[in-house]
Design an enzyme around this catalytic site. Sequence first.
Site, PDB file in Angstrom:
ATOM      1  N   CYS A 163       0.677  -1.308  -0.018  1.00 51.05           N
ATOM      2  CA  CYS A 163      -0.062   0.081  -0.103  1.00 51.05           C
ATOM      3  C   CYS A 163       0.863   1.390  -0.012  1.00 51.05           C
ATOM      4  CB  CYS A 163      -0.953  -0.075   1.341  1.00 51.05           C
ATOM      5  SG  CYS A 163      -1.952  -1.543   1.175  1.00 51.05           S
ATOM      6  N   HIS A 303      -1.640   8.344   6.327  1.00 55.38           N
ATOM      7  CA  HIS A 303      -2.198   7.235   5.687  1.00 55.38           C
ATOM      8  C   HIS A 303      -3.364   6.648   6.249  1.00 55.38           C
ATOM      9  CE1 HIS A 303      -1.174   3.097   3.841  1.00 55.38           C
ATOM     10  NE2 HIS A 303      -1.395   2.628   4.939  1.00 55.38           N
ATOM     11  N   GLU A 314       0.447   4.988  13.891  1.00 53.26           N
ATOM     12  CA  GLU A 314       0.535   6.338  13.054  1.00 53.26           C
ATOM     13  C   GLU A 314       0.655   7.542  13.910  1.00 53.26           C
ATOM     14  OE1 GLU A 314      -0.181   8.231   8.879  1.00 53.26           O
ATOM     15  OE2 GLU A 314      -1.505   6.744   9.568  1.00 53.26           O
ATOM     16  N   LYS A 333      -8.754   8.191   3.131  1.00 51.56           N
ATOM     17  CA  LYS A 333      -9.257   7.015   3.154  1.00 51.56           C
ATOM     18  C   LYS A 333     -10.836   7.029   3.688  1.00 51.56           C
ATOM     19  CE  LYS A 333      -4.943   4.513   2.573  1.00 51.56           C
ATOM     20  NZ  LYS A 333      -4.062   5.476   2.818  1.00 51.56           N
ATOM     21  N   HIS A 338      -9.572   2.310   0.700  1.00 53.81           N
ATOM     22  CA  HIS A 338      -8.314   2.210   0.624  1.00 53.81           C
ATOM     23  C   HIS A 338      -7.991   1.549  -0.813  1.00 53.81           C
ATOM     24  CE1 HIS A 338      -4.291   1.220   1.404  1.00 53.81           C
ATOM     25  NE2 HIS A 338      -4.193   0.687   2.181  1.00 53.81           N
ATOM     26  N   PHE A 397       2.079  -3.724   3.585  1.00 55.85           N
ATOM     27  CA  PHE A 397       2.276  -4.724   4.160  1.00 55.85           C
ATOM     28  C   PHE A 397       3.964  -5.244   3.942  1.00 55.85           C
ATOM     29  CE2 PHE A 397      -2.098  -7.188   3.922  1.00 55.85           C
ATOM     30  CZ  PHE A 397      -2.638  -6.578   4.835  1.00 55.85           C
TER      31      PHE A 397
END
Length: 409
Positions: A163, A303, A314, A333, A338, A397
């Site tokens: 991502c 993010h 985060e 998002k 996403h 990931f």
Amino acid sequence: MASRGDVAVTGLGLVTPAGNDPETFHQTMSAGRSLASTDPSFAGLPVDFSCRVTDFDPAAELGDRLAGRLDRFAHLGLAAARRALADADLSLPLTGADRVAVVLGVGCNSLEHYVREFGRLHEDRPTKVSPLALARSVPNMVAGEIALDTGARGPNFTVSTACASGATAIGTARDLLLSGACDIVVTGGSESGISRMASTGFSQMRALSTWTDRPEHASRPFDTERNGFVLGEGAAVLVLERREHALARRARVRAWLRGYGASADAHHPTSPHPEGAGVEQAARAALADAGFSPRHIGHHNAHGTSTPAGDKAEAMAVLRLFDGTPPPVTAPKSILGHSLGAAGAIEAALSILALQHQQVPPTANLQQQDSGRELDVVTRTPRTLAHEHALSTSCGFGGQNAALVFSAA
């Protein structure tokens, strides 16, 4: 003031659930309302909603023949690239094509047509498998198709950092320009994660929000009631140029790409470092690359996936980075869902538009943040941006992180 390390953003192309041109996209994002809705293609699955691109017809835009041999992620990426080049006032075929590179970020290969072809093989019908199955589905084909479409003959490849792929691609493109390997790079990210396999896989991991009765409220980054992300899709492509090249052709500069940083958590295959150490490291590297300190940043594009562990980590990283007083934060998002490998590029585009319009777009669905980890998240309506520099961070990931620093032109 520009420096030798600056790279000009001269073109911007979009295909997103929020719109397919910069102004429509900016206006929709400024409204601050989620675009998630029930998805008929997910009927019968545990999670049956998504954020789809709706105002896009691949056959009408690309032609029947080209659209027929490409998969959805390539449709989106190629259309966004055409729009970015037009926005940069670059006509086709490109002049100086040997010095034009293409670097695209894609999180995974297609999960749409590939699954269908595997089904035919599983049914012992190998002769029915399409001869286009591989060429349509491998991730690098979106970069290759852009080269075929534009005549770009410089370096051409796809990067995959899950991502974070879109942001990694943009940072890699900047490095190519600064190395002198090319004059122009067509770069960004493209992904369509909206398939039954993707939904099922993420659902089995408990990564998706389960608010099936209220999909428009499901994506809620940094909110105490968050329980997962919403699948989305889209593409964003930027045209980047060496500063001297852009100025020589009197190109309109939308923004300057000032810094790039990357890191690895080296912690877990799918879970972030619990204190956000990796994303903080990438952000500090991007700031150092730009010659900035955290106090120079007036806007942070987070993010913000809406997962319990991701948002917590985060938020901790952001609070440390900005010494407890972060700048206004937005989490796109919450509106777009996403889009996986495309997310970092779409959010880079939003950061650029925020600088151009001098407004930080709002985050949807935020009611209450975790105690002790409160960020200055913009909600409900846009907020006036008082600074000229923005930071955009992305994570993926494998613990892969990327950060980009943009400045107003």
